[in-house]
Design a protein around this motif. Structure first.
Motif, PDB file in Angstrom:
ATOM      1  N   TYR A  98      24.243  50.494 -38.865  1.00 23.25           N
ATOM      2  CA  TYR A  98      23.638  49.211 -38.510  1.00 23.25           C
ATOM      3  C   TYR A  98      22.179  49.146 -38.935  1.00 23.25           C
ATOM      4  N   THR A  99      21.391  50.131 -38.524  1.00 23.94           N
ATOM      5  CA  THR A  99      19.949  50.053 -38.759  1.00 23.94           C
ATOM      6  C   THR A  99      19.591  50.182 -40.238  1.00 23.94           C
ATOM      7  N   ASP A 100      20.258  51.065 -40.951  1.00 25.28           N
ATOM      8  CA  ASP A 100      19.961  51.218 -42.378  1.00 25.28           C
ATOM      9  C   ASP A 100      20.285  49.934 -43.143  1.00 25.28           C
ATOM     10  N   ALA A 101      21.338  49.253 -42.718  1.00 25.70           N
ATOM     11  CA  ALA A 101      21.772  48.053 -43.436  1.00 25.70           C
ATOM     12  C   ALA A 101      20.676  46.991 -43.449  1.00 25.70           C
ATOM     13  N   TYR A 102      20.042  46.748 -42.324  1.00 26.87           N
ATOM     14  CA  TYR A 102      19.044  45.684 -42.296  1.00 26.87           C
ATOM     15  C   TYR A 102      17.763  46.083 -43.029  1.00 26.87           C
ATOM     16  N   ALA A 103      17.460  47.366 -43.064  1.00 24.45           N
ATOM     17  CA  ALA A 103      16.322  47.807 -43.884  1.00 24.45           C
ATOM     18  C   ALA A 103      16.621  47.552 -45.361  1.00 24.45           C
ATOM     19  N   ARG A 104      17.870  47.765 -45.763  1.00 26.37           N
ATOM     20  CA  ARG A 104      18.268  47.543 -47.155  1.00 26.37           C
ATOM     21  C   ARG A 104      18.302  46.057 -47.497  1.00 26.37           C
ATOM     22  N   ILE A 105      18.796  45.265 -46.571  1.00 29.60           N
ATOM     23  CA  ILE A 105      18.835  43.818 -46.796  1.00 29.60           C
ATOM     24  C   ILE A 105      17.415  43.286 -46.990  1.00 29.60           C
ATOM     25  N   ARG A 106      16.472  43.804 -46.214  1.00 28.50           N
ATOM     26  CA  ARG A 106      15.083  43.367 -46.362  1.00 28.50           C
ATOM     27  C   ARG A 106      14.572  43.667 -47.768  1.00 28.50           C
ATOM     28  N   ARG A 107      14.924  44.821 -48.297  1.00 29.27           N
ATOM     29  CA  ARG A 107      14.446  45.179 -49.637  1.00 29.27           C
ATOM     30  C   ARG A 107      15.031  44.253 -50.698  1.00 29.27           C
ATOM     31  N   TYR A 137      26.814  43.661 -50.964  1.00 29.36           N
ATOM     32  CA  TYR A 137      27.437  44.968 -50.741  1.00 29.36           C
ATOM     33  C   TYR A 137      27.119  45.480 -49.334  1.00 29.36           C
ATOM     34  N   THR A 138      25.856  45.344 -48.944  1.00 26.28           N
ATOM     35  CA  THR A 138      25.416  45.838 -47.638  1.00 26.28           C
ATOM     36  C   THR A 138      25.991  44.999 -46.508  1.00 26.28           C
ATOM     37  N   TYR A 139      26.002  43.694 -46.680  1.00 23.52           N
ATOM     38  CA  TYR A 139      26.569  42.837 -45.638  1.00 23.52           C
ATOM     39  C   TYR A 139      28.068  43.064 -45.474  1.00 23.52           C
ATOM     40  N   PHE A 140      28.745  43.359 -46.571  1.00 19.00           N
ATOM     41  CA  PHE A 140      30.190  43.603 -46.451  1.00 19.00           C
ATOM     42  C   PHE A 140      30.461  44.835 -45.606  1.00 19.00           C
ATOM     43  N   THR A 155      12.814  37.971 -45.893  1.00 21.62           N
ATOM     44  CA  THR A 155      12.143  39.082 -45.235  1.00 21.62           C
ATOM     45  C   THR A 155      11.622  38.622 -43.876  1.00 21.62           C
ATOM     46  N   LEU A 156      11.752  39.494 -42.900  1.00 18.06           N
ATOM     47  CA  LEU A 156      11.352  39.159 -41.534  1.00 18.06           C
ATOM     48  C   LEU A 156      10.049  39.849 -41.162  1.00 18.06           C
ATOM     49  N   ASP A 157       9.295  39.231 -40.269  1.00 17.55           N
ATOM     50  CA  ASP A 157       8.225  39.948 -39.585  1.00 17.55           C
ATOM     51  C   ASP A 157       8.577  39.981 -38.099  1.00 17.55           C
ATOM     52  N   VAL A 158       7.774  40.641 -37.322  1.00 17.17           N
ATOM     53  CA  VAL A 158       8.125  40.884 -35.917  1.00 17.17           C
ATOM     54  C   VAL A 158       8.168  39.609 -35.092  1.00 17.17           C
TER      55      VAL A 158
END
Length: 563
Positions: A98-107, A137-140, A155-158
């Protein structure tokens, strides 16, 4: 014996070089928002890191990854039971899936946002396409694991409201995946134009066929048949794009005969088979994780780990029983099936892939570190190591087991992220599930190519064969898929999307009659009893990890998992 150890270098050397051999693929995470994106190389270097996210031997063959067959009903580990396979997994405190996926999506989003203001768009088209592809790929992966997830496309900020958002319905996310893949196609180069190992237009279409088939059948068997047809149509059309490109073909080689099927999965650029065939002869891999003996070795003694010696390849009787007899009929109905009276009986008159994917009784196999026998003669031919079926559970994996005396961790065959055989199978299943029927013509341009690759005498799958022998077309299509894609990370996802996991997974994991140990009433070895295996409806999706739900209480939890 050489130990089964990890000796990997950094992720960065996963692709071959654009010029002579390899590219510099060190992750360029330092190219963040505050840096200047004013050169084509900045985009290339940033996109290079995406290739470290792809699936590889580590996720499917060496360890228990998200899609690994070890989590299913057909493959087990010697001496251990898989908690996902027997339905006893629990809610984790954290989960990198879960956590790695959203870091990758941000990139991916970051590259796309920076690219929008780059003044030489034509120079970075490939990297824009790669960002769209890898976001999809990551969302799948997220959808397959968790179902509904938060859809983020910037890209998100806090302070972004999405940090505390509820999850989007899975169909919204899949629609976004499909849109990203179609967008990727408009930017990516064709397979023959892009650097070896990079994603191409054909690769994006191939992946779209996977996504459409998965979600189409998930919706058909879990939710809405009306929604399903739209996705199945996307899958069939995308697969046909790949077929009509005339770019790929199933690997065969006259010098290797039927064994070409086994050697396909261990091709290297050094002599790794008796005919000396190298990777350049392989036109089947559409998108693969590239390895090189010096620059990007696999990093594990994979032949040892995937073989009976390492024990990572304990195969279930259920899988062995799936192989047809050479008259094209299942063992339950074929007069050519000899039964289980003698140790070799069940191996006779079968689909030739059985003796190429599984090690037949008494076979000699090569295992780096064991110096086992090769079937081809070289001056340095190692000593014989004979594996008898009274060891383990009696059915042994032979896929991914190389026959070269490689230094531990230096094996260098590629991992097929997407290969042409899958696209053909995707097409056949998507057409059948969309239309409720499939023509013989469609069978011949798809599933019969894989079925008859090394079974030239076997009758083609046809409507007349099915009708004349009381078979079921859906069952035969699924049988072919399970056999052809064995140990490549499809089985558990297939059972989930077909909604048959509740039937298949709680069954006892059995071995051969001749493996010894505890046996059932019919004399077959019990690796794991039915009483030790379970499947609840909640197991169709993974639970969301504790830490993420603490950070965002609006995530909720998947059905059946305690809050």
């Amino acid at each position: 014996m050489k130990s089964f150890i990890k000796i990997m270098s950094t992720m960065a050397v996963g692709l071959m070089l654009a010029t002579t051999s390899c590219m510099d693929l060190d992750p360029k995470d330092q190219l963040a928002d505050g840096n200047v994106w004013n050169r084509t190389e900045d985009y290339q270097n940033f996109a290079n890191q995406f290739y470290g996210w792809t699936t590889d031997f580590n996720q499917h063959v060496i360890r228990d990854g998200l899609h690994s067959d070890f989590r299913s009903d057909i493959l087990g580990l010697k001496g251990s039971k898989n908690v996902f396979s027997n339905g006893t997994n629990t809610i984790p405190n954290s989960d990198g899936t879960y956590t790695d996926a959203y870091a990758r999506i941000r990139r991916c989003c970051l590259l796309l946002e920076k690219a929008a203001s780059y003044d030489r768009q034509s120079d970075i088209r490939q990297y824009i396409g790669e960002a769209y592809f890898f976001r999809a790929y990551t969302y799948f992966n997220l959808v397959q694991a968790y179902g509904d997830v938060i859809l983020v496309q910037h890209t998100l900020d806090v302070t972004d409201q999405l940090m505390k958002a509820s999850r989007n319905d899975r169909t919204e996310v899949v629609d976004a995946i499909i849109n990203d893949l179609k967008e990727a196609v408009t930017y990516l180069g064709k397979f023959e134009e892009v650097t070896k190992g990079r994603i191409s237009q054909e690769g994006a279409y191939a992946f779209l066929s996977r996504v459409g088939l998965y979600e189409g059948t998930w919706q058909k068997f879990h939710n809405s048949a009306a929604v399903a047809d739209r996705y199945l149509d996307e899958a069939a059309k995308a697969a046909m794009k790949v077929i009509e490109s005339n770019t790929f073909e199933l690997f065969t080689n006259p010098s290797l005969g039927n064994s070409a099927y086994r050697y396909l999965f261990t091709l290297e650029d050094v002599k790794s088979n008796p005919a000396g065939v190298t990777k350049s002869a392989n036109k089947e891999y559409i998108f693969s994780k590239l390895h090189d003996e010096t620059l990007a070795p696999i990093g594990y003694n994979i032949s040892y780990g995937a073989s009976p010696a390492g024990g990572d390849g304990i195969v279930s009787k259920k899988f062995a029983d799936l192989f047809l007899c050479n008259d094209g009929l299942p063992i339950e109905t074929s007069p050519k099936f000899l039964g289980y009276g003698k140790i070799t009986d069940e191996w006779q008159n079968r689909d030739n892939r059985m003796s190429q994917l599984l090690c037949p009784p008494g076979c000699d196999i090569y295992v780096t570190g064991y110096k086992a026998h090769t079937t081809w003669s070289d001056a340095d031919e190692p000593q014989t190591k004979n594996f008898q079926p009274n060891w383990g559970n009696g059915y042994f994996n032979w896929k991914w087991v190389g026959e070269r005396d490689a230094t531990t961790g230096k094996e260098s065959y590629d991992f097929p992220i997407i290969r042409y055989a899958e696209v053909l199978l995707n097409y056949a299943e998507a057409v059948y599930e969309r239309d409720g029927a499939i023509s013989d013509n469609d069978l011949n341009l798809s599933i019969n190519l894989t079925r008859k690759r090394i079974n030239s005498e076997m009758p083609a799958l046809s409507n007349s064969l099915v009708n004349a022998n009381g078979l079921d077309m859906r069952t035969e299509i699924r049988r072919e898929r399970t056999i052809e894609l064995f140990h490549e990370g499809f089985r558990i996802d297939d059972l989930k999307r077909w909604k048959t996991a509740e039937t298949e997974m709680p069954q006892a994991f059995l071995g051969s009659k001749f493996a010894g140990g505890t046996q059932n009433a019919d004399g077959f070895t019990i690796f794991e009893s039915a009483a030790d295996r379970q499947w609840q409806q909640r197991n169709y999706l993974l639970p969301l990890p504790v830490d993420q739900r603490q950070l965002n209480p609006n995530l909720g939890q998947n059905p059946g998992w305690a809050n």
